[in-house]
Design a protein around this motif. Structure first.
Motif, PDB file in Angstrom:
ATOM      1  N   GLN A  83      42.548  57.412  39.476  1.00 34.52           N
ATOM      2  CA  GLN A  83      41.641  58.412  40.039  1.00 34.52           C
ATOM      3  C   GLN A  83      41.802  58.626  41.543  1.00 34.52           C
ATOM      4  O   GLN A  83      41.539  59.714  42.051  1.00 34.52           O
ATOM      5  N   THR A  84      42.208  57.583  42.258  1.00 32.62           N
ATOM      6  CA  THR A  84      42.208  57.622  43.727  1.00 32.62           C
ATOM      7  C   THR A  84      43.417  58.386  44.253  1.00 32.62           C
ATOM      8  O   THR A  84      44.547  58.132  43.844  1.00 32.62           O
ATOM      9  N   GLU A  85      43.176  59.302  45.189  1.00 33.64           N
ATOM     10  CA  GLU A  85      44.266  60.062  45.798  1.00 33.64           C
ATOM     11  C   GLU A  85      44.790  59.374  47.059  1.00 33.64           C
ATOM     12  O   GLU A  85      45.987  59.172  47.214  1.00 33.64           O
ATOM     13  N   LYS A  86      43.881  59.029  47.958  1.00 34.06           N
ATOM     14  CA  LYS A  86      44.306  58.405  49.219  1.00 34.06           C
ATOM     15  C   LYS A  86      43.179  57.542  49.760  1.00 34.06           C
ATOM     16  O   LYS A  86      42.050  57.987  49.852  1.00 34.06           O
ATOM     17  N   GLY A  87      43.524  56.309  50.103  1.00 29.83           N
ATOM     18  CA  GLY A  87      42.524  55.418  50.671  1.00 29.83           C
ATOM     19  C   GLY A  87      42.658  54.006  50.144  1.00 29.83           C
ATOM     20  O   GLY A  87      43.757  53.537  49.842  1.00 29.83           O
ATOM     21  N   LEU A  88      41.514  53.331  50.027  1.00 33.82           N
ATOM     22  CA  LEU A  88      41.463  51.902  49.713  1.00 33.82           C
ATOM     23  C   LEU A  88      40.738  51.664  48.396  1.00 33.82           C
ATOM     24  O   LEU A  88      39.678  52.243  48.144  1.00 33.82           O
ATOM     25  N   ILE A  89      41.330  50.804  47.564  1.00 32.71           N
ATOM     26  CA  ILE A  89      40.653  50.246  46.396  1.00 32.71           C
ATOM     27  C   ILE A  89      40.442  48.764  46.698  1.00 32.71           C
ATOM     28  O   ILE A  89      41.407  48.022  46.879  1.00 32.71           O
ATOM     29  N   PHE A  90      39.195  48.339  46.796  1.00 36.14           N
ATOM     30  CA  PHE A  90      38.829  47.004  47.258  1.00 36.14           C
ATOM     31  C   PHE A  90      38.110  46.295  46.101  1.00 36.14           C
ATOM     32  O   PHE A  90      37.013  46.695  45.715  1.00 36.14           O
ATOM     33  N   SER A  91      38.738  45.261  45.542  1.00 36.47           N
ATOM     34  CA  SER A  91      38.220  44.610  44.342  1.00 36.47           C
ATOM     35  C   SER A  91      37.933  43.135  44.587  1.00 36.47           C
ATOM     36  O   SER A  91      38.678  42.454  45.290  1.00 36.47           O
ATOM     37  N   ASN A  92      36.856  42.660  43.966  1.00 36.05           N
ATOM     38  CA  ASN A  92      36.533  41.236  43.996  1.00 36.05           C
ATOM     39  C   ASN A  92      36.534  40.704  42.570  1.00 36.05           C
ATOM     40  O   ASN A  92      35.912  41.285  41.682  1.00 36.05           O
ATOM     41  N   LEU A  93      37.233  39.602  42.362  1.00 33.11           N
ATOM     42  CA  LEU A  93      37.260  38.920  41.067  1.00 33.11           C
ATOM     43  C   LEU A  93      36.463  37.632  41.219  1.00 33.11           C
ATOM     44  O   LEU A  93      36.935  36.647  41.785  1.00 33.11           O
ATOM     45  N   VAL A  94      35.232  37.641  40.701  1.00 35.34           N
ATOM     46  CA  VAL A  94      34.242  36.618  41.046  1.00 35.34           C
ATOM     47  C   VAL A  94      34.284  35.382  40.154  1.00 35.34           C
ATOM     48  O   VAL A  94      33.776  34.328  40.527  1.00 35.34           O
ATOM     49  N   ASP A  95      34.915  35.468  38.972  1.00 35.68           N
ATOM     50  CA  ASP A  95      34.822  34.360  38.022  1.00 35.68           C
ATOM     51  C   ASP A  95      35.349  33.041  38.576  1.00 35.68           C
ATOM     52  O   ASP A  95      34.803  31.970  38.283  1.00 35.68           O
ATOM     53  N   LEU A 141      43.448  46.254  47.511  1.00 34.97           N
ATOM     54  CA  LEU A 141      43.120  44.962  48.111  1.00 34.97           C
ATOM     55  C   LEU A 141      42.292  44.165  47.104  1.00 34.97           C
ATOM     56  O   LEU A 141      41.150  44.520  46.812  1.00 34.97           O
ATOM     57  N   MET A 142      42.889  43.111  46.550  1.00 40.70           N
ATOM     58  CA  MET A 142      42.234  42.326  45.502  1.00 40.70           C
ATOM     59  C   MET A 142      41.925  40.923  46.021  1.00 40.70           C
ATOM     60  O   MET A 142      42.826  40.198  46.452  1.00 40.70           O
ATOM     61  N   VAL A 143      40.646  40.571  45.985  1.00 40.24           N
ATOM     62  CA  VAL A 143      40.193  39.272  46.460  1.00 40.24           C
ATOM     63  C   VAL A 143      39.958  38.361  45.262  1.00 40.24           C
ATOM     64  O   VAL A 143      39.071  38.603  44.446  1.00 40.24           O
ATOM     65  N   MET A 144      40.771  37.315  45.149  1.00 40.74           N
ATOM     66  CA  MET A 144      40.554  36.261  44.156  1.00 40.74           C
ATOM     67  C   MET A 144      39.494  35.332  44.742  1.00 40.74           C
ATOM     68  O   MET A 144      39.807  34.428  45.532  1.00 40.74           O
ATOM     69  N   ASP A 145      38.253  35.566  44.390  1.00 37.33           N
ATOM     70  CA  ASP A 145      37.125  34.905  45.037  1.00 37.33           C
ATOM     71  C   ASP A 145      37.264  33.384  44.962  1.00 37.33           C
ATOM     72  O   ASP A 145      37.272  32.815  43.879  1.00 37.33           O
ATOM     73  N   THR A 192      44.598  38.394  47.887  1.00 37.13           N
ATOM     74  CA  THR A 192      44.168  37.377  48.836  1.00 37.13           C
ATOM     75  C   THR A 192      42.921  36.673  48.299  1.00 37.13           C
ATOM     76  O   THR A 192      42.625  36.716  47.108  1.00 37.13           O
ATOM     77  N   ALA A 193      42.181  35.984  49.175  1.00 35.45           N
ATOM     78  CA  ALA A 193      40.937  35.308  48.812  1.00 35.45           C
ATOM     79  C   ALA A 193      39.963  35.438  49.975  1.00 35.45           C
ATOM     80  O   ALA A 193      40.259  36.120  50.978  1.00 35.45           O
ATOM     81  N   ASP A 194      38.805  34.808  49.865  1.00 32.95           N
ATOM     82  CA  ASP A 194      37.788  34.917  50.918  1.00 32.95           C
ATOM     83  C   ASP A 194      37.356  33.560  51.464  1.00 32.95           C
ATOM     84  O   ASP A 194      36.701  33.480  52.503  1.00 32.95           O
ATOM     85  N   HIS A 195      37.702  32.474  50.789  1.00 26.76           N
ATOM     86  CA  HIS A 195      37.388  31.099  51.186  1.00 26.76           C
ATOM     87  C   HIS A 195      37.943  30.226  50.071  1.00 26.76           C
ATOM     88  O   HIS A 195      38.598  30.726  49.143  1.00 26.76           O
ATOM     89  N   GLY A 196      37.683  28.940  50.096  1.00 28.39           N
ATOM     90  CA  GLY A 196      38.034  28.074  48.987  1.00 28.39           C
ATOM     91  C   GLY A 196      36.800  27.662  48.204  1.00 28.39           C
ATOM     92  O   GLY A 196      35.659  27.851  48.655  1.00 28.39           O
TER      93      GLY A 196
END
Length: 393
Positions: free
Chosen positions: A271-283, A9-13, A324-328
């Protein structure tokens, strides 16, 4: 692909995709981060986001809409009050905030500042809304002479403390933030207290990578907590761990910029076997949206787009990627605030139906509901899952 083992899950901030119906309540009529950047730049070239379906969500100058998308696409509305990082991410994780976090357009009240100064044993400078780079240029020299930390806020719900690392060491600055976090509760419970260390000399100050956020803990369990309870990995990249105050996070790494965020996400894929990778790209937000830098924002979008093939190459057949994103934060809009917008929803994976229109989702929390559905977490009550529509038989 009926059994997905990992969700990325990648958030383009701040990469919003058009004003919400209630944008007028926030002074954001006409805001459309992606569309307005594309218009200003006479078109964007984002071929990898385009392939997943970006141009099929809304008309964006330069992005093709007629091609058959290799993934699923849609957009989501925010149900929470507000338009900040915390409410956006919490809603993505399934928690809808009915009350907006407090903001301080005139600075913090005397009762707050008096308590804070008493706790740290020294006076402070500024106490007003400001750009982080501008405020240290304005008051950095006085800070060097007096030793007083610079306190500032923004249109977001934040209490930020800037200090030169040679005057107030980073460990002490973090301690000041902890003291502020204890004070800022109840009616003054801002979403985040942020340490903003900097170095350099007058005329040449520079913020360092040792920024640290001290956030509120979500008042209710989120999808992150429920995944952790199931024994699944919840790996956080960038400021995600701070936004949730480490709640529901099993492992985390900080990042220096967007490209480092992509690198760390790919490392977790190894590295991850099972679950969620949650990333925020803040620039997008921090460096370009708030500073109203259209050209820089466009360049950052292009740089991220160019990395998508690396991300997809590192994915397994049972992985699901959600971008996805989190707001504009429309850099063409007036002021320097976030903007109340829909967020794009792009989904890719080996088992995802091609050219699938997910429509307009009622809430960011549909993402959390889908993740709950994927990992068979029962009785998740927020949002509506799109897993059944998404996955090929």
């Amino acid at each position: 692909m009926k059994n997905i083992k990992r969700v990325i899950l990648m958030v383009m901030d701040s990469v919003g995709i058009g004003e919400l119906p209630d944008a007028g309540d926030y002074g954001d009529q006409g805001a459309a981060t992606l569309q307005n950047i594309a218009a200003e730049m006479n078109g964007l070239k984002l071929p990898n986001l385009e392939k997943i379906g970006l141009g099929k969500i809304e008309t964006i100058n330069g992005i093709k809409s007629e091609l058959k998308a290799e993934g699923a696409y849609g957009k989501a509305a925010e149900k929470s009050r507000g338009k900040d990082t915390t409410t956006g991410h919490w809603e993505i994780a399934g928690l809808i905030s009915k009350t907006a976090f407090p903001t301080y357009p005139d600075g913090f009240p005397k009762e707050v500042m008096n308590k804070f100064e008493q706790e740290i044993g020294r006076g402070t400078l500024a106490n007003k809304p400001a750009s982080g780079t501008a405020i240290i240029e304005e008051l950095g020299e006085e800070h060097l002479k007096t030793g007083k930390p610079i306190i500032y806020t923004s249109a977001d719900s934040v209490f930020q403390i800037a200090a030169h690392e040679d005057i107030i060491p980073v460990a002490k600055l973090y301690d000041y933030c902890k003291k502020a976090r204890e004070i800022l509760q109840g009616e003054h419970a801002v979403a985040r207290v942020i340490a903003r260390p900097f170095v350099g000399e007058p005329g040449n100050f520079e913020r360092t990578e040792r920024r640290k956020d001290f956030s509120l803990t979500p008042p209710e369990p989120t999808i992150l907590n429920l995944l952790e309870d199931q024994g699944l990995e919840v790996n956080a990249v960038g400021k995600i761990t701070y936004i949730f105050n480490h709640s529901g996070i099993t492992s985390s790494v900080t990042t220096s910029d967007n490209m480092d965020g992509v690198d760390k996400t790919i490392e977790y894929l190894d590295q991850t076997e099972k679950g969620l990778i949650f990333s925020n790209l803040v620039d997008f937000d921090q460096n370009y949206g708030h500073r109203r830098n259209v050209e820089g924002y466009a360049a950052a979008l292009k740089a991220f787009d160019q990395r998508i093939p690396e991300i997809t190459a590192a994915m397994r057949d049972d992985d699901l990627l959600i971008i996805t994103a989190d707001h504009g934060c429309d850099p063409t809009h007036q002021g320097t605030d976030h903007t109340r917008e829909y967020i794009p929803l792009l989904v890719y994976g080996k088992g995802v139906k091609h050219d699938l229109n997910l429509g307009i989702r009622d809430s960011f929390s549909d993402i959390a509901a889908t993740i709950a559905d994927i990992f068979e977490i029962d009785n998740f009550k927020t949002g509506e899952s799109f897993k059944t529509d998404l996955i090929r038989d």
